[in-house]
Design a protein around this motif. Structure first.
Motif, PDB file in Angstrom:
ATOM      1  N   TRP A   1      18.506 -18.615 -33.520  1.00 47.46           N
ATOM      2  CA  TRP A   1      19.561 -19.165 -34.373  1.00 47.46           C
ATOM      3  C   TRP A   1      19.712 -18.395 -35.674  1.00 47.46           C
ATOM      4  O   TRP A   1      20.815 -18.267 -36.208  1.00 47.46           O
TER       5      TRP A   1
ATOM      6  N   HIS B   1      16.821 -25.534 -39.402  1.00 45.93           N
ATOM      7  CA  HIS B   1      16.517 -25.769 -37.984  1.00 45.93           C
ATOM      8  C   HIS B   1      15.417 -26.810 -37.894  1.00 45.93           C
ATOM      9  O   HIS B   1      14.313 -26.612 -38.405  1.00 45.93           O
TER      10      HIS B   1
ATOM     11  N   SER C   1      24.750 -28.249 -35.022  1.00 53.95           N
ATOM     12  CA  SER C   1      24.619 -28.067 -33.576  1.00 53.95           C
ATOM     13  C   SER C   1      23.455 -28.895 -33.080  1.00 53.95           C
ATOM     14  O   SER C   1      22.339 -28.795 -33.604  1.00 53.95           O
TER      15      SER C   1
ATOM     16  N   VAL D   1      20.726 -27.229 -37.378  1.00 54.19           N
ATOM     17  CA  VAL D   1      20.482 -27.274 -35.936  1.00 54.19           C
ATOM     18  C   VAL D   1      19.393 -28.298 -35.661  1.00 54.19           C
ATOM     19  O   VAL D   1      18.296 -28.226 -36.235  1.00 54.19           O
TER      20      VAL D   1
ATOM     21  N   ALA E   1      28.860 -28.526 -29.079  1.00 53.80           N
ATOM     22  CA  ALA E   1      28.251 -27.609 -30.035  1.00 53.80           C
ATOM     23  C   ALA E   1      28.719 -26.184 -29.789  1.00 53.80           C
ATOM     24  O   ALA E   1      28.910 -25.412 -30.741  1.00 53.80           O
TER      25      ALA E   1
ATOM     26  N   GLN F   1      17.169 -29.699 -32.528  1.00 51.40           N
ATOM     27  CA  GLN F   1      16.832 -29.211 -31.202  1.00 51.40           C
ATOM     28  C   GLN F   1      15.563 -29.886 -30.709  1.00 51.40           C
ATOM     29  O   GLN F   1      14.623 -30.103 -31.471  1.00 51.40           O
TER      30      GLN F   1
END
Length: 292
Positions: free
Chosen positions: A256, A265, A129, A239, A110, A241
């Motif tokens: 971010w 996200h 990512s 993203v 990433a 996470q």
């Protein structure tokens, strides 16, 4: 025999003078490149890649310094800069006939993907990512006792010599430690894949350390230049996470948003190795990204 992604073709592609990457390619359609993390190889994408290959050309390389890809010596501190590794990815895609492509990366991959998006905005159409912060933010949020979770970052940031010696003395224990503590579902990494990860890492101690050392030095410098210049990721960015921001005391999504102008996200409930532990969620997120 080394495990492979079923149905994918394997080849070695030259991406820089004296540097060839091992790459698995499958499917047809618009291209997406998938970059692995630490301490893994392209095999971490085996579930996701097989699904995406139904309607995309899926390109899964071992990063330089990892897996079966070449491991050039780092003579000047730039061989494993994310800028250099990102240029590898662009050259790889071009060699395979793709001037523009979507890009997804996990962990170390990433960081390479982020740098590729910043350096090559006209080439990277979409960016994903998985479970990492941009390099500059990663270093800035770690402090106090919570920074103990990143002890390996500090170890491998040291000058050449000691980190390589310590890790090389017990590589399976070192790399296996992360496979154990970062996986919420240990069965997500079967024995043959785990053995392949350990074997590949054992043979790449010097280059893996060089990759991490670059992130403490030259990669931070590159991020600071971009930050000062207001350079941002202009393509759609997704993203995924773990919800570890609350534990470590920072808002990952807010960090971010400083880097991505078009951001989605999403927290994911699984361990760090989400492409192996929650492949259906990763595929769903990537397919959604590609429609944006």
């Amino acid at each position: 025999m080394e495990p492979r992604i079923s149905g994918f073709d394997y080849r070695r592609v030259e991406v820089a003078e004296g540097v060839r990457l091992n790459v698995a390619v499958g499917g047809s359609g618009s291209p997406i490149v998938l970059l692995h993390g630490f301490p893994q190889t392209h095999l971490m994408w085996r579930h996701v890649a097989a699904d995406l290959a139904a309607d995309h050309t899926v390109i899964c390389p071992d990063l330089r310094g990892y897996g079966a890809s070449d491991k050039p010596a780092d003579t000047d501190g730039t061989a494993y800069a994310k800028r250099t590794m990102a240029a590898d990815v662009v050259a790889l895609a071009r060699a395979l006939g793709h001037d523009r492509f979507a890009l997804a990366g996990h962990d170390r991959g990433a960081l390479v993907a982020i740098r590729a998006g910043l350096d090559h905005p006209g080439v990277v159409t979409h960016l994903a990512s998985l479970d990492v912060l941009p390099t500059l933010d990663m270093w800035e949020v770690m402090h106090g006792t919570t920074a103990a979770v990143g002890f390996h970052l500090y170890l491998m940031a040291q000058p050449p010599g000691l980190p390589e010696q310590l890790i090389g003395a017990a590589p399976d224990a070192f790399f296996g430690h992360f496979l154990d503590i970062w996986a919420r579902d240990p069965e997500a990494i079967p024995a043959d894949v785990r053995a392949a990860y350990l074997r590949a890492s054992r043979e790449a101690v010097t280059s893996i350390v060089a990759d991490y050392r670059a992130s403490a030095i030259i990669d931070v410098e590159h991020d600071r230049v971009d930050q000062a210049a207001g350079n941002r990721l202009r393509m759609p960015v997704s993203v995924l996470q773990q919800d570890w921001g609350a534990v470590l005391g920072f808002d990952a999504a807010a960090l971010w948003r400083e880097w991505a102008t078009d951001l989605d996200h999403t927290p994911v409930t699984c361990g760090h190795f989400m492409a192996e532990e929650a492949p259906a969620e990763v595929v769903k997120a990537l397919r959604f990204l590609l429609t944006r």
